[in-house]
Design a protein around this motif. Sequence first.
Motif, mmCIF file in Angstrom:
data_model
loop_
_atom_site.group_PDB
_atom_site.id
_atom_site.type_symbol
_atom_site.label_atom_id
_atom_site.label_comp_id
_atom_site.label_asym_id
_atom_site.label_seq_id
_atom_site.Cartn_x
_atom_site.Cartn_y
_atom_site.Cartn_z
ATOM 1 N N ILE A 153 5.435 -10.679 11.339
ATOM 2 C CA ILE A 153 5.550 -9.357 10.693
ATOM 3 C C ILE A 153 6.971 -8.832 10.842
ATOM 4 O O ILE A 153 7.508 -8.169 9.940
ATOM 5 C CB ILE A 153 4.492 -8.362 11.224
ATOM 6 N N SER A 197 9.756 -7.976 7.772
ATOM 7 C CA SER A 197 10.416 -6.675 7.719
ATOM 8 C C SER A 197 11.934 -6.755 7.809
ATOM 9 O O SER A 197 12.605 -5.771 7.585
ATOM 10 C CB SER A 197 9.909 -5.792 8.867
ATOM 11 N N PHE A 210 19.762 -9.654 4.153
ATOM 12 C CA PHE A 210 21.194 -9.481 4.426
ATOM 13 C C PHE A 210 21.429 -9.098 5.882
ATOM 14 O O PHE A 210 22.454 -9.461 6.459
ATOM 15 C CB PHE A 210 21.843 -8.474 3.471
ATOM 16 N N VAL A 211 20.453 -8.395 6.483
ATOM 17 C CA VAL A 211 20.595 -8.069 7.896
ATOM 18 C C VAL A 211 20.508 -9.338 8.736
ATOM 19 O O VAL A 211 21.305 -9.543 9.660
ATOM 20 C CB VAL A 211 19.520 -7.046 8.322
ATOM 21 N N LEU A 234 13.303 -1.453 1.591
ATOM 22 C CA LEU A 234 14.085 -2.685 1.649
ATOM 23 C C LEU A 234 14.914 -2.874 0.381
ATOM 24 O O LEU A 234 16.090 -3.233 0.441
ATOM 25 C CB LEU A 234 13.145 -3.895 1.770
ATOM 26 N N ALA A 246 17.835 -0.560 0.252
ATOM 27 C CA ALA A 246 18.888 -1.007 1.170
ATOM 28 C C ALA A 246 19.635 -2.202 0.569
ATOM 29 O O ALA A 246 20.864 -2.272 0.637
ATOM 30 C CB ALA A 246 18.275 -1.374 2.509
ATOM 31 N N THR A 247 18.874 -3.121 -0.027
ATOM 32 C CA THR A 247 19.514 -4.300 -0.616
ATOM 33 C C THR A 247 20.455 -3.901 -1.745
ATOM 34 O O THR A 247 21.596 -4.369 -1.807
ATOM 35 C CB THR A 247 18.444 -5.267 -1.152
ATOM 36 N N GLY A 263 21.515 1.204 3.713
ATOM 37 C CA GLY A 263 22.099 0.019 3.092
ATOM 38 C C GLY A 263 23.605 0.158 2.892
ATOM 39 O O GLY A 263 24.374 -0.772 3.145
ATOM 40 N N ILE A 302 25.392 -0.299 6.124
ATOM 41 C CA ILE A 302 25.499 -1.705 6.507
ATOM 42 C C ILE A 302 26.584 -2.387 5.680
ATOM 43 O O ILE A 302 27.346 -3.207 6.182
ATOM 44 C CB ILE A 302 24.137 -2.408 6.342
ATOM 45 N N VAL A 320 25.587 -2.929 13.353
ATOM 46 C CA VAL A 320 24.340 -3.286 14.051
ATOM 47 C C VAL A 320 23.349 -2.124 14.109
ATOM 48 O O VAL A 320 22.162 -2.303 13.824
ATOM 49 C CB VAL A 320 24.657 -3.807 15.474
ATOM 50 N N SER A 366 21.511 -1.369 10.929
ATOM 51 C CA SER A 366 20.595 -2.479 10.667
ATOM 52 C C SER A 366 19.327 -2.337 11.495
ATOM 53 O O SER A 366 18.210 -2.532 10.986
ATOM 54 C CB SER A 366 21.247 -3.817 11.000
ATOM 55 N N LEU A 383 17.123 0.387 10.075
ATOM 56 C CA LEU A 383 16.462 -0.058 8.844
ATOM 57 C C LEU A 383 15.280 -0.961 9.184
ATOM 58 O O LEU A 383 14.173 -0.802 8.647
ATOM 59 C CB LEU A 383 17.476 -0.798 7.962
ATOM 60 N N CYS A 384 15.505 -1.918 10.094
ATOM 61 C CA CYS A 384 14.427 -2.837 10.466
ATOM 62 C C CYS A 384 13.270 -2.090 11.107
ATOM 63 O O CYS A 384 12.107 -2.391 10.822
ATOM 64 C CB CYS A 384 14.941 -3.905 11.424
ATOM 65 N N VAL A 390 11.215 -0.308 8.323
ATOM 66 C CA VAL A 390 10.416 -1.226 7.504
ATOM 67 C C VAL A 390 9.316 -1.865 8.350
ATOM 68 O O VAL A 390 8.178 -2.017 7.905
ATOM 69 C CB VAL A 390 11.308 -2.294 6.861
ATOM 70 N N LEU A 391 9.658 -2.204 9.588
ATOM 71 C CA LEU A 391 8.666 -2.822 10.469
ATOM 72 C C LEU A 391 7.482 -1.887 10.696
ATOM 73 O O LEU A 391 6.326 -2.290 10.580
ATOM 74 C CB LEU A 391 9.315 -3.175 11.815
ATOM 75 N N ASN A 413 5.374 -1.673 7.564
ATOM 76 C CA ASN A 413 4.606 -2.898 7.344
ATOM 77 C C ASN A 413 3.457 -3.037 8.325
ATOM 78 O O ASN A 413 2.383 -3.517 7.972
ATOM 79 C CB ASN A 413 5.518 -4.117 7.452
ATOM 80 N N MET A 414 3.676 -2.619 9.578
ATOM 81 C CA MET A 414 2.595 -2.723 10.557
ATOM 82 C C MET A 414 1.448 -1.802 10.179
ATOM 83 O O MET A 414 0.277 -2.174 10.278
ATOM 84 C CB MET A 414 3.121 -2.394 11.965
#
Lengths: 330, 323
Positions: A136, A140, A144-145, B255, B258-259, B275, B278, B294, B297, B300-301, B304-305, B308-309
């Motif tokens: 998971i 996520s 790019f990261v 995501l 950010a992309t 984004g 970064i 860093v 980033s 952002l993670c 999104v994490l 998603n969870m």
Amino acid sequence: MIAFLIKRTANAAFVMLAVALLAFVIFRFFGDPVEMMVNEQATQQDRIELRERLGLNDGFVTQYTRFVTNAVQGDFGISYRNQQDVMVLIKDRFPATFELVLVATVISLVVGIPLGVLTAVHRDSRLANILQLGSIIGVSLPSFVVGILLILAFSVSLGWLPAFGRGDTVDIGWWSTGLLTPSGRMALILPSLSLSTFQITLVMRLVRAEMLETLRADYIKFARARGVPIRRVQWRHALRNCLMPVITLTGMQIGNLIAFALVTETVFQWPGMGLLFIQAVTFVDIPVMAAYLMIVSFIFVALNTLVDITYAWVDPRLRDDAARAGGANG
Amino acid sequence: MKNTSDITKGGTASPLIPQKPSRLTKLRESDLWFSFWSHPSAIFAAALLAFVTITAFLAPFISPQNPYDLGALELWNSEIPPIWDAQGQWPYLLGTDTQGRDILSAILYGSRISLIIGFASVILALSVGLALGLIAGYFGGWADNIIMRIGDVLLSMPFILIAILITAVASASLPTGLKDVLAAPILIFAIAVPSWVQYARTVRASAMVEAKKEYVQAAKLIRVKSWRIMLNHILPNCMTPIMVAATLNFGLAILSEATLSFLGVGMPPDQPSLGTLIRIGNQYLFSGLWWIVVFPSIQLCLIVLSVNMIGDWLRDALNPKLR
């Protein structure tokens, strides 16, 4: 079967015509092609002549038909930015993207399948839970990261691997490959890892779900009862029956990977089609954008159609259902 | 999916049907509520997302600096490493970038932009998708054909490519001044365009089934208006898969934003999203200024994490097969 084949192909052709229409509209109506092509000294007369020569005074349908006819023959015009044939530009860049996507796909299968089997076999174990959490997190993490972190770790801090470019390449005909030189292979490691992160988790999750289902089947119990060692049952009998969906997923995802490679290529300055496209976007080089859109969509649609047809060929039930439903899936 | 033929109220947990026992008690007795509190990962993710959202929206009050106010940036405060480094300086907890911008403040403001764009694009895609899906499924015929054909074409191009094309074309055809002002709406639109199809397909499938059922026929007979039948009877019955899809798409939308911003077709540098930050930090990758890239980033993670969870938990919790 033939009816299905025709229907499915016609569907794909329709989709491609629609994509071509989109590409054509962008090409024709965003920015004046004549203004983009002439230099500043051009007289009004030059512009009028160019407009006539490019056929921009013809009707919409005529122009669109010409655009499609040219595209089918691989003629996407001349790049505004460097005055080169767009198809030549793309042909130069295609091998880089293809090799990147190929290696990323191989990595995703080689890593994803065993991880998926492990999580299914040792369900609810600590290892499986950690891997599930890892998957998971993998979904996520923006690609790019991942790329940037890989560069920070392996290029900036450790200095082990190159952070950009393709290394040395060898030409085989028009195809330039980086797989045959040590520096080419080194340069490929980080980009392909970063491109495959998402794909690994996808494969892993799919294999896990399929394996959990398969392991419940009677023939698995039967094989165990016959005294086949448990590992052999899991890694041969069960896994084999899970591979078909994995192959389908991989086939369908290649189109997505090619599209997503443009992000990876930007991070690693990888000289592929995606980088060409992003540069074209920056310079509003519309013929290149249109060509890239059409080529990537074509690969995408062709693969999907191929997968569908293969499935229908293997499984007659699908063929009949799909024919009856009118093949609703694009 | 719940059985739909009962028109009696309160059968579903839909917000559209008024419920007699107070909503709070209903919520607290629901399976979903129980499932949530028995999944530590869901609680963790929700807490994380809540924390990130609250700090992002309180950014003007809690951040040490206003990163948009270029006058407040001092060049002698530039390139300061994070506070735990020997050269770290208060109040720059996570250090500053090359223009003296505080990274923490930039992250808080940037998260706010990312969350707003993600949320708005999901809402836009959801409204368009639900409306078109209902129309296609309920009325069928040529409307269905046209809507679903457009959907087919959109699904046959890679998601990210459609979004890039829209932003690229929009920024090429807009004058420079307007481009930056409209950056956020363009992004919302660009992300919504390829994502409404999924909702439309889901709703269409159940609308087609429902439209043939007797209660809909009965409602038609007593001349209930079509849009009322669609909104009050058909829509609530397909909300379960829609909610799961919307949650997961929220993560995907953040995501994508950010992309796009990372690729340089998203938010401009003077109102940076995560984004964009970064992207800016990426330029200093080799100069040892790792903190610029860093920390955005990581933020952002984390966002999104956590989304998603929650989405994963919701999908399992609402899946009748797993109950």
